[in-house]
Design a protein around this motif. Sequence first.
Motif, mmCIF file in Angstrom:
data_model
loop_
_atom_site.group_PDB
_atom_site.id
_atom_site.type_symbol
_atom_site.label_atom_id
_atom_site.label_comp_id
_atom_site.label_asym_id
_atom_site.label_seq_id
_atom_site.Cartn_x
_atom_site.Cartn_y
_atom_site.Cartn_z
ATOM 1 N N VAL A 276 0.851 -1.184 0.000
ATOM 2 C CA VAL A 276 0.000 0.000 0.000
ATOM 3 C C VAL A 276 0.890 1.238 0.000
ATOM 4 O O VAL A 276 1.680 1.449 0.939
ATOM 5 N N PRO A 277 0.824 2.087 -1.029
ATOM 6 C CA PRO A 277 1.788 3.202 -1.146
ATOM 7 C C PRO A 277 1.762 4.174 0.020
ATOM 8 O O PRO A 277 2.795 4.752 0.372
ATOM 9 N N SER A 278 0.599 4.363 0.634
ATOM 10 C CA SER A 278 0.492 5.343 1.720
ATOM 11 C C SER A 278 0.996 4.793 3.047
ATOM 12 O O SER A 278 1.001 5.505 4.047
ATOM 13 N N ARG A 279 1.408 3.522 3.056
ATOM 14 C CA ARG A 279 1.841 2.917 4.316
ATOM 15 C C ARG A 279 3.286 2.416 4.234
ATOM 16 O O ARG A 279 3.642 1.401 4.822
ATOM 17 N N ASN A 280 4.112 3.136 3.507
ATOM 18 C CA ASN A 280 5.547 2.862 3.503
ATOM 19 C C ASN A 280 6.208 3.565 4.679
ATOM 20 O O ASN A 280 5.770 4.637 5.108
ATOM 21 N N ASN A 281 7.268 2.972 5.197
ATOM 22 C CA ASN A 281 7.988 3.633 6.274
ATOM 23 C C ASN A 281 8.592 4.941 5.751
ATOM 24 O O ASN A 281 9.287 4.939 4.728
ATOM 25 N N PRO A 282 8.350 6.058 6.426
ATOM 26 C CA PRO A 282 8.797 7.353 5.893
ATOM 27 C C PRO A 282 10.305 7.518 5.846
ATOM 28 O O PRO A 282 10.798 8.412 5.148
ATOM 29 N N LEU A 283 11.066 6.677 6.548
ATOM 30 C CA LEU A 283 12.520 6.800 6.522
ATOM 31 C C LEU A 283 13.168 5.890 5.489
ATOM 32 O O LEU A 283 14.390 5.923 5.316
ATOM 33 N N SER A 284 12.382 5.065 4.816
ATOM 34 C CA SER A 284 12.950 4.261 3.729
ATOM 35 C C SER A 284 13.175 5.161 2.516
ATOM 36 O O SER A 284 12.326 5.994 2.180
ATOM 37 N N PRO A 285 14.300 5.016 1.834
ATOM 38 C CA PRO A 285 14.587 5.897 0.687
ATOM 39 C C PRO A 285 13.556 5.717 -0.429
ATOM 40 O O PRO A 285 13.121 4.596 -0.713
ATOM 41 N N LYS A 286 13.198 6.802 -1.070
ATOM 42 C CA LYS A 286 12.274 6.758 -2.191
ATOM 43 C C LYS A 286 12.794 5.840 -3.295
ATOM 44 O O LYS A 286 12.031 5.140 -3.961
ATOM 45 N N GLU A 287 14.117 5.836 -3.485
ATOM 46 C CA GLU A 287 14.707 5.017 -4.543
ATOM 47 C C GLU A 287 14.443 3.532 -4.326
ATOM 48 O O GLU A 287 14.367 2.758 -5.294
ATOM 49 N N VAL A 288 14.300 3.121 -3.064
ATOM 50 C CA VAL A 288 13.972 1.717 -2.781
ATOM 51 C C VAL A 288 12.620 1.362 -3.371
ATOM 52 O O VAL A 288 12.450 0.305 -4.002
ATOM 53 N N PHE A 289 11.654 2.243 -3.192
ATOM 54 C CA PHE A 289 10.312 1.953 -3.697
ATOM 55 C C PHE A 289 10.253 2.066 -5.219
ATOM 56 O O PHE A 289 9.502 1.333 -5.877
ATOM 57 N N ASP A 290 11.062 2.959 -5.776
ATOM 58 C CA ASP A 290 11.139 3.031 -7.240
ATOM 59 C C ASP A 290 11.671 1.721 -7.807
ATOM 60 O O ASP A 290 11.139 1.195 -8.800
ATOM 61 N N LEU A 291 12.697 1.172 -7.186
ATOM 62 C CA LEU A 291 13.256 -0.086 -7.669
ATOM 63 C C LEU A 291 12.318 -1.254 -7.378
ATOM 64 O O LEU A 291 12.250 -2.214 -8.156
ATOM 65 N N THR A 292 11.594 -1.192 -6.270
ATOM 66 C CA THR A 292 10.595 -2.226 -5.993
ATOM 67 C C THR A 292 9.583 -2.295 -7.128
ATOM 68 O O THR A 292 9.188 -3.384 -7.575
ATOM 69 N N ALA A 293 9.163 -1.126 -7.616
ATOM 70 C CA ALA A 293 8.203 -1.089 -8.729
ATOM 71 C C ALA A 293 8.814 -1.653 -10.009
ATOM 72 O O ALA A 293 8.141 -2.366 -10.766
ATOM 73 N N LYS A 294 10.081 -1.353 -10.249
ATOM 74 C CA LYS A 294 10.721 -1.892 -11.444
ATOM 75 C C LYS A 294 10.855 -3.413 -11.362
ATOM 76 O O LYS A 294 10.643 -4.129 -12.350
ATOM 77 N N ILE A 295 11.201 -3.913 -10.185
ATOM 78 C CA ILE A 295 11.311 -5.364 -10.002
ATOM 79 C C ILE A 295 9.944 -6.019 -10.157
ATOM 80 O O ILE A 295 9.823 -7.134 -10.698
ATOM 81 N N ALA A 296 8.896 -5.330 -9.705
ATOM 82 C CA ALA A 296 7.544 -5.881 -9.808
ATOM 83 C C ALA A 296 7.159 -6.190 -11.247
ATOM 84 O O ALA A 296 6.409 -7.132 -11.523
ATOM 85 N N ALA A 297 7.665 -5.398 -12.169
ATOM 86 C CA ALA A 297 7.361 -5.640 -13.574
ATOM 87 C C ALA A 297 7.872 -7.003 -14.025
ATOM 88 O O ALA A 297 7.246 -7.676 -14.857
ATOM 89 N N PHE A 298 8.993 -7.445 -13.481
ATOM 90 C CA PHE A 298 9.529 -8.760 -13.822
ATOM 91 C C PHE A 298 8.632 -9.876 -13.268
ATOM 92 O O PHE A 298 8.400 -10.883 -13.937
ATOM 93 N N HIS A 299 8.153 -9.684 -12.041
ATOM 94 C CA HIS A 299 7.245 -10.681 -11.474
ATOM 95 C C HIS A 299 5.965 -10.770 -12.300
ATOM 96 O O HIS A 299 5.464 -11.867 -12.593
ATOM 97 N N ALA A 300 5.428 -9.606 -12.642
ATOM 98 C CA ALA A 300 4.181 -9.590 -13.410
ATOM 99 C C ALA A 300 4.362 -10.296 -14.753
ATOM 100 O O ALA A 300 3.501 -11.081 -15.180
ATOM 101 N N ARG A 301 5.460 -10.024 -15.408
ATOM 102 C CA ARG A 301 5.715 -10.639 -16.714
ATOM 103 C C ARG A 301 5.832 -12.162 -16.577
ATOM 104 O O ARG A 301 5.314 -12.922 -17.408
#
Length: 915
Positions: A276-301
Motif C-alpha cells: 500500500v503506497p500510503s503505508r511505507n515507512n517514511p525513513l525508507s529511501p524513495k529510490e527503494v520503492f522506485d526499484l521495488t516497482a521496477k522489479i515488480a514488472a519482472f514478477h508480473a511478466r
Amino acid sequence: MRCFHALLATASVFAWVIAGTAATPGRSGGQPLDYYLPAGVAYDPKVPTPEQFFGFQLGEWHLRSELLNAYLRAVAAAVPERVTFEVLTQTHEAKPVVLLTISSPDNLRNLETIRADHLALFDPAKASSLSLATMPVVVNLGYSIHGNEPSGVNAVPAVVYHLAAARGPEIEALLASTIILIEPLRNPDGSDRFAHWANTNRSVNLSADPASREHLEAWPRGRMNHYWFDPNRDWLPLVHPEAKARAELFHRWRPNVLTDHHEMGTNNTFFFQPGVPSRNNPLSPKEVFDLTAKIAAFHARALDGKGLFYFSEQGFDDFYPGKGSTYPDLHGSVGILFEQASSRGHVQESENGLLTFPFTIRNQVLTSFSTLAAAQALRPDLLALQKAFTPATLALARQSRVKGYVFSDGGDPARAAAFIKLLRRHRIEVRPVTSDIKADERTFPLGSSWVAPVEQPQYRLLTEIFGRRTEFPDPVFYDVSAWSLPLAYNLPTAELDTVPSLGAALVTPPAAAGRRIGGRSTYAYLFNWHGYYAPRALHRLQKAGVRTKVLTSPITAVVADGSTVAFDYGTVLVPVGMQPERADVIETVVETLAREDGITVYAAGTGLTRGGVDLGSSSFVTLPSLSVALLTGEGVDPYDAGEAWHVLDTRVGVAVTLLDQPVFARTDLSRYTAIIMVDGTYDTIPETAVENLRRWIRAGGTLVTMAKASEWAARKELIKVEFEKTLAEGPHTPVGSKTPAPAKSSPSGSAPDGAKAPARSEAARRLPYGKGDDTEALKLVAGAIFSTTLDVTHPLGYGYRPDAGETEAHLPVFRTSMLRMKPSKSPYETAAVYDEKPLLAGYVSEQNLRALSRTAAIVAQPLGQGVVVAMTDNPNFRGYWYGGNKVFCNALFFGKAIRPVRAVAGEDDVEEAND
C-alpha cells in the motif's frame, strides 16, 4: 494505473524464467521437475534431482528440514565450484539454520574480496574508488519464515537444482553477475511441526475438503517457532537465535535484494510488492520503492506468461521495520514480500478452483527466478542505490532536529547491557558520556549513561528504534504502529539538540557485574530486587532448597563489613541462621548470583537494623518455592502463551508446566504455587474446574490473568472487577487530527440533564460502504505504547524505581485492544493505572485515548489465602518487553506478600488478622 504497469513493456525477463507450460496435477499429488522449471535447459547429470534424492516428486509430501538439508548438502558436494553449504546457527530445537551461497566458480574463489568490495559501497571513503561495471549484485532469497506456509521451502529444491545444475550461457551470465544467498528455511522448528501434521493426515486419495483434518492443524500450529513467536516480527528485537543469525548474515553482506516468501489465505491469488503506497515507512529511501516497482514488472511478466493472477499495492505494507520486507529497505536494500494463496496441505478447494500444493510451489519458483532476472537486469541501479545510501543518510541526519539520543541504565545495568547489545547487533554506534548530562528534566549520570549520535550510517534505523511517532498519514496498519525500544526496555532516555563530549564507540556492551559485600555470612544474606535477573537469582536459591523471604518495607541494614546499606521494597533475605544445614549450598549459590546474575549480595552479621524493621520481623514474608502452570491449547493466544513460557524458561530458569485446558480440568492444582492464563477464550473450562481453581486460590495459590482471561476471571467471580463494554459511537478521529470529535451521547441516546435528544439525521447515521474497512480500522488500537503509573510499595511494583521527586514509577505497556478495566473499589488493590494522557507512541483515536485515561492496568485482589492478579495487557510482548518482565515475575514470586489491607495493632496480632 499502477506505478509499475508502465514498466511492463520494457521489462526483459529471460526465457528460462517464463518458459514452460502448466501441467495437470498427478495422482500422487506431486509433479515432475519439468512442471516447475523452464523448458529447453540442459542440466549437469552429476547433480541429483530432487526426485532422485527424495524418492518422490516435489509436492507429493511436505519436506522436513533434515531431508531438505540432506539434499542441499548433496548438491553442494556435487558442484562445490558453484554451491557452498553453511550452518549459520541452531534453533531452540537444535536444528541447523542453513545458508547456501551460489555463484560462478570465479566468484566463489574470490568471495571474500567481493564481499569486502560490496560492503565498501557503504563507506564514502572507499566507495568513490569502486567500479560498479563488473561488481556482482547480491540477492538474498529467504523462504518460509512462517512454518505453515510451506510452498516457499518446498520450492527450494527446484530453485537450487536449477541454479546448481543448469548449463548454458544464460545461467552462466546470471551466476557471473550475481552472488545468490539462499536461506532455504528460516523457521525449521515451525516448518517441521507443520510438515508432520500435513503428512500424517494425508490420504492416498487426496481430500480437498477444507474441513478435512489435514487443513485444520492443531494448536499452536506451525506458523511460529519453538516458543510460539512470530519469527517475521523478530527482525528488529532479535530475541531468537534464528533472528540473530539472520541479522549477522544481513550485515555480513548487505544484499541488494532480499526476498521473503510467504503464504496467505486459500481464497487469494498471489501478492508481490509494492505494498500500500500510503503505508511505507517514511525513513525508507524513495529510490527503494522506485526499484521495488521496477522489479515488480519482472514478477508480473513471469506470472502473466503462465496465465496466473496476482495483485499488489493492496493489503500489505512496508511500515514496521521488524518485518523481513521492511528491515532491508531502511538499509538501502530492496525487500520484497511474496504471498502465495495456501493449500494448507496437499490440495484444497478454493473460490478460484482446486488449489494444489505443486501449483503453490511453482509460483514461488517462478518469482524466485524473476527476482534473479530483475536483479541481473537492474544491477547498475541496485549498486548505485547502495553507493549513494550512506552519503544520503548522513545528509538526512544532519538535517534532523535531534542530534542524539541519551539513555541510562535506570539503576539496572543488565537491562541496559541487553539494549546496547541489541543496538550493536544492528551496527548502531553507541558511546559513553564523559560527564553527567541533563536533558528532559533528568540527569543522565557518568558511568551509566550512553549516547547514540544520529549522524551515523544507521541514522534511519536508529531513529526508528528511539522514535515515538504518534501521528500518521494513513492510520491503518498491517502490524503494530509503535516499537520504541527504550520504552520496551524501560530505560530513561531523552533527545539531545547538541552532541556532548563522548567516549570511544562501544564494541561490546558493558558487563552487568555483580559483587559480594561483607564476605561469607553464617547469619543472613540480602540483595535488592532492582536488577533484571533478580528473579532468576531468587529462583536459583529456591531450586537449591533454600528458604527465602521478601521485604515489604524499606530498611537500612548493617553489613558484615560494618557499612550500612539501604534495602528497598522487594529485597530478598536469605536467612542462613534458620537453615545452617544448607550453609554450604547457600554459599555456592550466592557465588553464582554475583557471577552470573549481576547481583550484588550483602552479608549481614546482625539482625538489628539502623532504620526500619529488624531482620526477624514478619515484614519479611516467607516465599514458597515457585511452581508454575501455564494454560495452553485451543482458545489460548499462542503468542502470549509462548512469550510467558519463553521469559520464564530462558531468562528466569523456571520449569513451566504447559497445561492444556482439557487436562487442567482434571489436574490436581496443589502442586502449583502460580497459574497463568494469558489472553484467550476459556469458556470450555467446566464449572467443576472453575470451583477447583477457586479452592486452590483460597488455599494460597496465585492466579495471574491477562486481557480476555481477566474478563473471564471476573465473570466467574474469581475477582471482583468491572470492565467497560462500550466504545465511542460514530467515526473515530486520529490523535492530532483537526477533524472535530463527534459529540458524546449517553448510551440510551438521551441528551444531558434529561433534555430531549435531537433526532439524528439520515446522513449522520450513514457512511460510505466502500470506505467501511478503513473507517472501522480507526477504532482499533494498532499496537501502541502507553504510560501507566505503578505503585512501587505494592509487591507487584517491587524493584521499580520512581522518577526523581516522585513516589510512583511510570511503566510503559504495550496494548493491542480496547479492553478496559475499572479500578478496584478498594484503594489498595489497583497496582497500576493508565495515566491521564497515556499515549507514548503509536496510533490510537482521540476517542479511545480519552476512554483509556485513568483505567486500571493491573488489579491484585486477595481471595482467601491466595490472590488473583488481573492485567489488561501482556507484560512480555514479543519477548523484548524487558520493562514488563519484572511485574510479571513479581506476580508469580510475591503472591504470598499480597494480603488484604487491615488495621493491625502490633506484631502479636498479625497472624490473627490474617486468619
